[in-house]
Design a protein around this motif. Structure first.
Motif, short mmCIF file in Angstrom:
data_model
loop_
_atom_site.label_atom_id
_atom_site.label_comp_id
_atom_site.label_asym_id
_atom_site.label_seq_id
_atom_site.Cartn_x
_atom_site.Cartn_y
_atom_site.Cartn_z
N ILE A 63 0.83 -1.20 0.00
CA ILE A 63 0.00 0.00 0.00
C ILE A 63 0.87 1.25 0.00
CG2 ILE A 63 -2.04 -1.05 1.04
CD1 ILE A 63 -1.05 0.06 3.78
N TYR A 64 2.18 1.06 0.19
CA TYR A 64 3.11 2.19 0.24
C TYR A 64 4.48 1.71 -0.21
CZ TYR A 64 5.82 6.13 2.11
OH TYR A 64 6.65 7.22 2.24
N GLY A 65 5.14 2.52 -0.99
CA GLY A 65 6.53 2.29 -1.37
C GLY A 65 7.12 3.63 -1.70
N ASN A 66 8.10 4.07 -0.90
CA ASN A 66 8.66 5.40 -1.17
C ASN A 66 9.50 5.37 -2.45
OD1 ASN A 66 11.04 4.17 -0.25
ND2 ASN A 66 11.47 5.71 1.29
N GLY A 74 12.03 -1.23 -9.16
CA GLY A 74 11.72 -0.97 -10.56
C GLY A 74 10.25 -0.79 -10.88
N TYR A 75 9.46 -0.37 -9.90
CA TYR A 75 8.03 -0.17 -10.09
C TYR A 75 7.66 1.30 -9.89
CZ TYR A 75 7.34 -5.24 -9.53
OH TYR A 75 7.38 -6.59 -9.67
N SER A 76 6.61 1.74 -10.58
CA SER A 76 6.04 3.06 -10.32
C SER A 76 5.14 2.95 -9.08
CB SER A 76 5.18 3.51 -11.51
OG SER A 76 4.01 2.69 -11.59
N TRP A 77 4.66 4.09 -8.59
CA TRP A 77 3.73 4.10 -7.45
C TRP A 77 2.50 3.24 -7.78
CZ3 TRP A 77 3.11 5.01 -2.46
CH2 TRP A 77 1.81 5.09 -1.95
N ASP A 78 1.90 3.46 -8.95
CA ASP A 78 0.68 2.72 -9.31
C ASP A 78 0.94 1.22 -9.41
OD1 ASP A 78 -0.91 4.99 -9.30
OD2 ASP A 78 -0.68 5.34 -11.46
N GLU A 79 2.12 0.85 -9.88
CA GLU A 79 2.44 -0.59 -10.00
C GLU A 79 2.72 -1.22 -8.64
OE1 GLU A 79 4.64 -0.72 -14.35
OE2 GLU A 79 5.79 -0.01 -12.63
N THR A 81 1.81 -0.33 -5.71
CA THR A 81 0.65 -0.37 -4.80
C THR A 81 -0.46 -1.31 -5.29
OG1 THR A 81 -0.22 1.67 -5.78
CG2 THR A 81 1.09 1.89 -3.76
N ARG A 82 -0.17 -2.08 -6.31
CA ARG A 82 -1.07 -3.17 -6.74
C ARG A 82 -0.39 -4.53 -6.61
NH1 ARG A 82 -2.38 0.32 -11.34
NH2 ARG A 82 -0.93 -0.92 -12.54
N LEU A 83 0.87 -4.53 -6.19
CA LEU A 83 1.69 -5.75 -6.18
C LEU A 83 1.50 -6.54 -4.88
CD1 LEU A 83 4.04 -7.18 -7.81
CD2 LEU A 83 5.59 -5.98 -6.25
N PRO A 84 1.10 -7.82 -4.97
CA PRO A 84 1.12 -8.64 -3.76
C PRO A 84 2.57 -8.69 -3.24
CG PRO A 84 -0.12 -9.74 -5.51
CD PRO A 84 0.58 -8.56 -6.13
N SER A 85 2.76 -8.43 -1.96
CA SER A 85 4.12 -8.29 -1.44
C SER A 85 4.94 -9.57 -1.59
CB SER A 85 4.11 -7.80 0.00
OG SER A 85 3.43 -8.69 0.84
N LYS A 120 11.12 -5.80 -10.72
CA LYS A 120 10.09 -5.99 -11.75
C LYS A 120 10.68 -6.70 -12.97
CE LYS A 120 7.22 -3.18 -14.83
NZ LYS A 120 6.84 -1.81 -15.14
N SER A 121 11.93 -6.39 -13.33
CA SER A 121 12.56 -6.98 -14.51
C SER A 121 13.17 -8.36 -14.24
CB SER A 121 13.64 -6.05 -15.05
OG SER A 121 14.70 -5.94 -14.11
#
Length: 155
Positions: A63-66, A74-79, A81-85, A120-121
């Motif tokens: 729900i948060y990643g600075n 390697g993720y954007s905010w939108d990506e 905050t949708r990622l299962p941890s 992500k990559s």
């Protein structure tokens, strides 16, 4: 229709992160005293360490990643905050990660953790000296777990 503030800009969410960290670890999350709005922005935009938080879902989602965490994983905010941890670790490392999360649930926090994570990559890297803690509000309600990752290294 009211617009909700994204958690990275929400002083109340920052307060939950900072207060629960200070309560459990006995030290501040942010290195110097700043006004609330400034601390909220500093942690998201400028902190030299990664901070991630996930919710209490059965399969927790970040729900948060600075910005430091976004750059490292390697993720954007939108990506992010949708990622299962659990997807931040490769399948063979997920059981060890699950046991670690269970220890944190029992003890409130754990410091000095290290483990392999994946971007992500698909690039693998080691997190070192990580501190994971329960996101507990002043009333004792659990909102999830958060982690500070001060250092990583390539594998």
């Amino acid at each position: 229709m009211s617009q909700t503030i994204p958690l990275h800009s929400d002083p109340a969410f920052y307060q939950l992160l900072a207060d629960s960290y200070a309560r459990l670890l006995g030290r501040p999350l942010v290195p110097q005293a700043m006004p609330l709005a400034e601390s909220t922005e500093w942690l998201y935009e400028h902190a030299p360490f990664a901070v991630l938080a996930h919710n209490t879902d059965p399969d927790p989602v970040f729900i948060y990643g600075n910005k430091a965490a976004q750059r490292r994983f390697g993720y954007s905010w939108d990506e992010i905050t949708r990622l299962p941890s659990r997807l931040s670790a490769e399948a063979p490392d997920r059981e060890e990660r699950r046991q670690f999360l269970a220890r944190v649930q029992r003890l409130g926090y754990e410091a000095g953790y290290k483990g392999v994570r994946i971007t992500k990559s698909g690039q693998r890297f080691m997190i070192e000296e990580a501190t994971l803690w329960q996101l507990l509000d002043a009333g004792g309600t659990l909102h999830g777990q958060a982690v500070v990752i001060p250092r990583t290294r390539e594998l």
